[in-house]
Scaffold this motif. Structure first.
Motif, PDB file in Angstrom:
ATOM      1  N   GLN A 281       7.187  19.864  84.908  1.00  0.00           N
ATOM      2  CA  GLN A 281       6.317  20.895  84.355  1.00  0.00           C
ATOM      3  C   GLN A 281       6.244  20.839  82.831  1.00  0.00           C
ATOM      4  O   GLN A 281       5.388  21.483  82.237  1.00  0.00           O
ATOM      5  N   VAL A 282       7.113  20.097  82.180  1.00  0.00           N
ATOM      6  CA  VAL A 282       7.195  20.078  80.718  1.00  0.00           C
ATOM      7  C   VAL A 282       6.279  18.994  80.168  1.00  0.00           C
ATOM      8  O   VAL A 282       6.263  17.857  80.666  1.00  0.00           O
ATOM      9  N   THR A 283       5.512  19.338  79.164  1.00  0.00           N
ATOM     10  CA  THR A 283       4.677  18.379  78.441  1.00  0.00           C
ATOM     11  C   THR A 283       5.461  17.869  77.231  1.00  0.00           C
ATOM     12  O   THR A 283       5.982  18.666  76.450  1.00  0.00           O
ATOM     13  N   ILE A 284       5.525  16.543  77.094  1.00  0.00           N
ATOM     14  CA  ILE A 284       6.306  15.909  76.024  1.00  0.00           C
ATOM     15  C   ILE A 284       5.350  15.114  75.139  1.00  0.00           C
ATOM     16  O   ILE A 284       4.567  14.299  75.644  1.00  0.00           O
ATOM     17  N   SER A 285       5.419  15.340  73.840  1.00  0.00           N
ATOM     18  CA  SER A 285       4.634  14.580  72.857  1.00  0.00           C
ATOM     19  C   SER A 285       5.603  13.958  71.857  1.00  0.00           C
ATOM     20  O   SER A 285       6.441  14.664  71.272  1.00  0.00           O
ATOM     21  N   VAL A 286       5.508  12.644  71.696  1.00  0.00           N
ATOM     22  CA  VAL A 286       6.378  11.925  70.754  1.00  0.00           C
ATOM     23  C   VAL A 286       5.725  11.948  69.378  1.00  0.00           C
ATOM     24  O   VAL A 286       4.578  11.529  69.212  1.00  0.00           O
TER      25      VAL A 286
END
Length: 590
Positions: A281-286
Motif C-alpha cells: 500500500q506504500v508509495t515509494i519515490s527515490v
C-alpha cells in the motif's frame, strides 16, 4: 542563449572513438517507463478482517535517509519488486555522454602534454644554439684580435729585418759599441730576427685559420638557430591550440557530468491503497542517491521504514578471535581438574597481558609528564586540561602556551620531525589535534601508546622502553604474586604447583621493533618518515578539495554574472550584443 553562445553550440559533442568502451556506463536506475501517482484519501478502506475504524490506516508522508547502503534504487526494488525507473534511458544516455566527454578530455589532455613537452624541448634547443652562437662569436672576436696583433707583429719584424740584412752584408762598417751589451754578430742577430719572424708568421697563420673556422661555425649555427626559432614558434602555436582544445574539452566534460549527476532516473513504486499487504500500500519515490519518500498508511510506512533501517545497517568491522581447547578422557572428574587448570592459566595470562599493556601506557604518560615538567608546560594546565598563560601574549608573536607546547612537542617527538610537519603547515601540529597530543588522557589505549612510542624521538623512545622494562622486571612479578594470592589459587591447585609466568615476560619482539639504534637524537626514524608522507598526502587532499570548491564557486559566479549581463544587453529583435561592449565590460568586472 547562455553566455552569448547558441544552445546547440554548447551541447554539441565531438565524435569520439572510445579507446576503452567497457568503461562507459551501460545503465542507471531501473528499467521500464513511468507510472501514475497514487492519490490517497485521508484514511484507506478498512481490510475485510477489520471491523470499524483502524488508526493504523491513516495516510502519512515520511522521508527515509540512507547512510551506509546508499543505493536507493536497489532498496526500493528490494522492498517492492514493482519498482521501476521511468527515466532510466535519459539518465543512462547522460552518463554515457559524460563518459565519452571524459575520454575525449583525457585524449586532449594527453595531446596538450605532448605539445607542451615538444615546445619545451624546442625552446631548450633554441637556447642551446643561442649560447653556442654567443660562444663562437666571442671566440671569433678573440681570434680576430689575435690575428690583427699577429699581422702587426709580422710587419714590424719585416721592417726590422731590412737594416739587419744590410748590416750583415757590411759587417766591417758597423762602428764599435753600436749594440752595447749585445755580443752577437750581425749574422746571428739577423738569424734570430728571421726565426722570430717565422714563429710570428706561424702564429698568424693559425689565428687566421681559427678565424675562418669560427666564421664558418657561426654562420652554420646562425642558420640552425633561425630554423630552431621557427620550429619553436610553431611548437608554441601548436601548444596554444592544444591548450585551448583541452580547456574546451574540460568545460564540455564539466557540463555533461553536471547534467549526468542531476539527471534523476525517477525510480518509483506505485502503491495499491486497496491491497491487503501494508507494504504494497506504500508509495515509494527515490530522491537522488540516498533519500526515499514514503506515502501511505501509517502501518505500512512504519513497516517499510523498519525494513530500510535493517537494510541500511553498517557492516561489522571487528574481528573476534575465539580459541577453543578440546579435552578427551574417560573420567569426568579428572577432566574437570584439567579444564580448571587450563582456565586458570588462561585467566592468569589475560591478567599479565592487560597489566603489561597498562604498564606501557603508564610509561608513556610518565615520560610525557616529565618532558612537560621540564619545559614548563605542565604548570600551565588545570585539572581539566585547559591551558592558562600566566604572561600576557605579545601582539604579533606566538602565545606563551603555544611556545611551551611546541617545545614540549620538540622534546618528545624531536625538533626535526616537528619542523618537517610545521613547514608543510600540517593540521597535525595544532594544539587541539588529538593524534599528536601528549596529555595523559590520550594514552588510554594500547594502540595510541604504541603509536606515540613509535613516533617519539630516539632519546624519548629509549626512556619509555627503559621505564617499561623496569616496571616489567620489578612491578609485574609483584603484581602477579598479589593477583595469585587474591584469587585463592591454593584451593584449586593444592595437588599441583602453579608456575608463575611474569619472569618469562621479556617482550623481545616489542623491544626489537622499537629499540632501533639510530645515530643522532633528532634523526628521523622510518616510522616518522612514513608519517610525514601520510601528512603530505592528507595536506594535498585537503588543499585539492579547498581549491576545487573555490573553482566551482568562482565558475558559478562568473557564469551567472556573464549570463545576467548578456540577458540585460541584448538588442531588440533577438540579435546579440557587439563584441566591444562585452569585452570592455568583462575587463572592467574581472
Amino acid at each position: 542563449m547562455n553566455a552569448g553562445l547558441p544552445l546547440r553550440q554548447q551541447l554539441a559533442l565531438p565524435l569520439v572513438t572510445a579507446e576503452q568502451p567497457d568503461l562507459l556506463t551501460q545503465r542507471v536506475g531501473l528499467p521500464d517507463t513511468t507510472g501514475r501517482p497514487v492519490d490517497y484519501p485521508e484514511f484507506t478502506n478498512p481490510r475485510p478482517a477489520t471491523e470499524g475504524f483502524n488508526p493504523s490506516d491513516k495516510v502519512v508522508t515520511r522521508v527515509a535517509r540512507l547512510y551506509f547502503f546508499r543505493d536507493g534504487h536497489r532498496v526500493a526494488q528490494i522492498i517492492n519488486r514493482r519498482a521501476k525507473s521511468y527515466n532510466a534511458q535519459s539518465a543512462t544516455m547522460a552518463r554515457q555522454l559524460a563518459d565519452k566527454a571524459r575520454l575525449f578530455a583525457e585524449q586532449t589532455t594527453d595531446r596538450r602534454r605532448v605539445a607542451e613537452r615538444q615546445a619545451v624541448d624546442s625552446a631548450a634547443y633554441s637556447r642551446e644554439a643561442e649560447n653556442r652562437l654567443a660562444r663562437y662569436q666571442s671566440e671569433l672576436a678573440d681570434a680576430s684580435a689575435a690575428a690583427s696583433q699577429g699581422r702587426a707583429d709580422v710587419e714590424s719584424l719585416q721592417v726590422q729585418i731590412k737594416p739587419l740584412e744590410a748590416e750583415a752584408a757590411n759587417a766591417a762598417s758597423i762602428p764599435p759599441g753600436k749594440y752595447a751589451g749585445d755580443t752577437r754578430t750581425p749574422q746571428e742577430r739577423l738569424k734570430a730576427a728571421r726565426q722570430e719572424l717565422a714563429e710570428k708568421q706561424e702564429l698568424l697563420s693559425q689565428s687566421e685559420q681559427k678565424v675562418a673556422t669560427l666564421t664558418d661555425y657561426s654562420k652554420a649555427t646562425l642558420s640552425a638557430l633561425e630554423a630552431l626559432r621557427e620550429r619553436e614558434l610553431q611548437q608554441r602555436e601548436t601548444m596554444n591550440r592544444e591548450q585551448a582544445a583541452d580547456d574546451r574539452a574540460a568545460d564540455h566534460q564539466f557540463r555533461l557530468e553536471l547534467q549526468a549527476a542531476t539527471t534523476d532516473p525517477d525510480t518509483y513504486v506505485e502503491g495499491n491503497p486497496a491491497g491487503f499487504d501494508p507494504v504494497a500500500q506504500v508509495t515509494i519515490s527515490v530522491i537522488g542517491e540516498g533519500l526515499l519518500q514514503l506515502r501511505g498508511p501509517s502501518k505500512g510506512v512504519n513497516i517499510v521504514q523498519s525494513m530500510i533501517n535493517e537494510i541500511d545497517a553498517p557492516t561489522g568491522q571487528v574481528r573476534v578471535g575465539i580459541h577453543t581447547v578440546q579435552i578427551n578422557g574417560e573420567n569426568g572428574q579428572d577432566m574437570e581438574q584439567v579444564a580448571a587448570r587450563i582456565q586458570r592459566y588462561t585467566d592468569h595470562s589475560r591478567f599479565l597481558t592487560s597489566q603489561s599493556g597498562q604498564m606501557l601506557r603508564n610509561a608513556v604518560a610518565f615520560v610525557a609528564s616529565r618532558k612537560a615538567q621540564e619545559f614548563g608546560y605542565l604548570g600551565q594546565m588545570h585539572h581539566d586540561g585547559a591551558v592558562v598563560s600566566p604572561v600576557p601574549a605579545v601582539p604579533g608573536s606566538c602565545p606563551p602556551e603555544t611556545q611551551d607546547f611546541r617545545r614540549y612537542q620538540d622534546a618528545f617527538f624531536g625538533a626535526e620531525f616537528m619542523q618537517q610537519l610545521r613547514q608543510m603547515d600540517s593540521e597535525l601540529t595544532r594544539p587541539g589535534n588529538k593524534l599528536l597530543s601528549l596529555n595523559s588522557m590520550d594514552t588510554t589505549s594500547l594502540a595510541s601508546s604504541l603509536f606515540l612510542t613509535a613516533l617519539a624521538s630516539n632519546e624519548t623512545r629509549r626512556e619509555i622502553l627503559h621505564v617499561f622494562q623496569q616496571q616489567t622486571m620489578v612491578k609485574l612479578p609483584a603484581d602477579e604474586f598479589e593477583y595469585f594470592n587474591a584469587s585463592n589459587t591454593q584451593k584449586w591447585y593444592h595437588f599441583r604447583k602453579f608456575t608463575l609466568l611474569a619472569e618469562n615476560a621479556r617482550f623481545v619482539s616489542l623491544r626489537g621493533y622499537l629499540d632501533g639504534e639510530i645515530a643522532g637524537d633528532q634523526t628521523l626514524n622510518p616510522v616518522q618518515r612514513e608519517f610525514i608522507k601520510l601528512a603530505q598526502i592528507l595536506k594535498s587532499r585537503l588543499v585539492n578539495e579547498v581549491e576545487l570548491k573555490q573553482r566551482v564557486i568562482e565558475r558559478a559566479l562568473i557564469e551567472e554574472r556573464v549570463d545576467r549581463f548578456v540577458h540585460n544587453n541584448q538588442f531588440a529583435g533577438g540579435s546579440t550584443l557587439d563584441f566591444t561592449t562585452f569585452y570592455s565590460w568583462f575587463i572592467r568586472e574581472f
